[in-house]
Scaffold this motif. Sequence first.
Motif, PDB file in Angstrom:
ATOM      1  N   GLY A  86       0.827  -1.215   0.000  1.00  0.00           N
ATOM      2  CA  GLY A  86       0.000   0.000   0.000  1.00  0.00           C
ATOM      3  C   GLY A  86       0.851   1.251   0.000  1.00  0.00           C
TER       4      GLY A  86
ATOM      5  N   GLY B 252       0.481   4.393  -0.858  1.00  0.00           N
ATOM      6  CA  GLY B 252      -0.363   5.567  -1.122  1.00  0.00           C
ATOM      7  C   GLY B 252       0.212   6.815  -0.472  1.00  0.00           C
TER       8      GLY B 252
ATOM      9  N   VAL C 225      -3.689   0.100   3.327  1.00  0.00           N
ATOM     10  CA  VAL C 225      -4.561   0.256   2.158  1.00  0.00           C
ATOM     11  C   VAL C 225      -5.856   0.971   2.567  1.00  0.00           C
ATOM     12  N   THR C 226      -6.740   1.192   1.594  1.00  0.00           N
ATOM     13  CA  THR C 226      -7.846   2.122   1.790  1.00  0.00           C
ATOM     14  C   THR C 226      -8.848   1.713   2.862  1.00  0.00           C
ATOM     15  N   ASP C 227      -9.417   0.521   2.713  1.00  0.00           N
ATOM     16  CA  ASP C 227     -10.599   0.194   3.523  1.00  0.00           C
ATOM     17  C   ASP C 227     -10.657  -1.303   3.836  1.00  0.00           C
TER      18      ASP C 227
ATOM     19  N   ALA D 236     -10.253  -3.683   0.826  1.00  0.00           N
ATOM     20  CA  ALA D 236      -8.867  -3.755   0.330  1.00  0.00           C
ATOM     21  C   ALA D 236      -7.994  -4.574   1.284  1.00  0.00           C
TER      22      ALA D 236
ATOM     23  N   SER E 144      -4.054   0.064   8.127  1.00  0.00           N
ATOM     24  CA  SER E 144      -5.166   0.728   7.447  1.00  0.00           C
ATOM     25  C   SER E 144      -6.259   1.051   8.460  1.00  0.00           C
TER      26      SER E 144
ATOM     27  N   SER F 146      -8.576  12.101   2.188  1.00  0.00           N
ATOM     28  CA  SER F 146      -9.651  12.372   1.227  1.00  0.00           C
ATOM     29  C   SER F 146     -11.049  12.364   1.845  1.00  0.00           C
TER      30      SER F 146
ATOM     31  N   ASN G  79     -13.427  10.707   0.560  1.00  0.00           N
ATOM     32  CA  ASN G  79     -13.818   9.287   0.552  1.00  0.00           C
ATOM     33  C   ASN G  79     -13.370   8.570   1.822  1.00  0.00           C
ATOM     34  N   ASN G  80     -12.125   8.821   2.236  1.00  0.00           N
ATOM     35  CA  ASN G  80     -11.620   8.135   3.428  1.00  0.00           C
ATOM     36  C   ASN G  80     -12.333   8.602   4.698  1.00  0.00           C
TER      37      ASN G  80
ATOM     38  N   LYS H 233     -15.746   7.020   4.711  1.00  0.00           N
ATOM     39  CA  LYS H 233     -15.599   5.610   5.113  1.00  0.00           C
ATOM     40  C   LYS H 233     -15.487   5.496   6.629  1.00  0.00           C
TER      41      LYS H 233
ATOM     42  N   ASP I 142     -12.360  12.435  -4.145  1.00  0.00           N
ATOM     43  CA  ASP I 142     -10.901  12.316  -4.115  1.00  0.00           C
ATOM     44  C   ASP I 142     -10.210  13.582  -3.609  1.00  0.00           C
TER      45      ASP I 142
END
Length: 345
Positions: free
Chosen positions: A54, A56, A111-113, A116, A141, A279, A281-282, A285, A321
């Motif tokens: 990951g 990122g 990683v994101t979620d 993932a 994560s 983000s 999105n994050n 979440k 994003d």
Amino acid sequence: MDQDQGATSPAADRHGRRVHHEVSRCAATTCNGERATLPVAFSGGRMQRIGFIGIGLMGQHMARRLGEAGHPLTVWNRTAAKATALLSAGAAWADSPKSLAQASDVVITMVTDSGASEQVSCGPDGVLAGGRAGLVLIDMSSIAPETSRGIAERAQAKAIAMLDAPVTGAPRVAAEGKLGIMVGGARETFEACRPIFQVLGAKIVYAGGHGMGSTLKLVNNLILGVSIHAAAEALVLAVKAGLDPHSVVEITSVGGARTGAMETRGPRMIERDFSPHFSVNNMYKDLSNVAKLADECGVSLPVAGAAREILRAARSQGKGDLDSCAVLTVLEAMANTIVQRKAGC
Ligand SMILES: NC(=O)c1ccc[n+]([C@@H]2O[C@H](COP(=O)([O-])OP(=O)(O)OC[C@H]3O[C@@H](n4cnc5c(N)ncnc54)[C@H](OP(=O)(O)O)[C@@H]3O)[C@@H](O)[C@H]2O)c1
């Protein structure tokens, strides 16, 4: 220990020298009641091999720090191009999480979620498919606690120790090694991994058994999500009421209204810099996982719920994003105003 399994150039250090890994071990109990062995971070001055998944916004800095601390580093990222800088700095590339696990003593995922994390850890080409007994899997994560517990259970069945260890702090903070780290899992695994956490973080908190690190992270981000929302609301109101928005940032740097959200995001909101640090999105979440946890616990969270709705609107407007401080733009539209410097200030 076979150092050559799985990765393309794993057995040389960052200067191209061969590295021998003598990893000492401490005992841990598996779900079958067997005594498995856990590698500790240092042994006789030798560093553990770390596999990092990951690369990122956060992972790139965390992996770099571990490599710079002397850990032989193998990396994998879904989008291979993002690993270029780390490979140039001497990290090895693995073709899959599975082969990365075969080449590592400790695997870290960032990683994101939840989906993932499940995929890279438990998928057919995942870490658990390649990891041997004694491997330690650290998932850093931010995911749902129940997912952390589920992965830990499947890891235990293979005598692989697992920690959930999400973090708090922006990419800049990760680059400086000053993250907050919240850890769930067996305490002895946590203690064995403490030297790794110390490379990455300034505040390391043991939260309890499996899933409790992820739980603490949700509680932390409830505060952060609400604070960013409050900072955005305050700036919109201030501008509509005729104030210069900088006066809000300035005065809230002292006194009881002081928040990290205003300190770090306030100036970016005024400058309309919505480039992603963390983000929309994050954050959405995380507040969705907060809502699920609250549901399970029978707790009402009216303020966190409102913050989540504005994040949802930002996503619907195609801003997922962007940085989470882009919630400002949703509130601006609701108030028919734009947060900007007052002429002459
Ligand atoms: N940014 C922050 O300030 C911050 C702070 C604290 C915690 N966190 C948490 O840290 C985690 C990472 O955040 P980030 O900001 O670094 O996000 P990011 O830049 O979007 O990176 C996400 C990483 O996850 C990978 N990924 C996503 N879905 C995947 C899948 N299905 N299979 C394999 N890999 C997948 C991405 O691979 P690709 O490169 O291929 O897309 C990327 O490497 C998140 O859980 C976030 O909530 C972030």
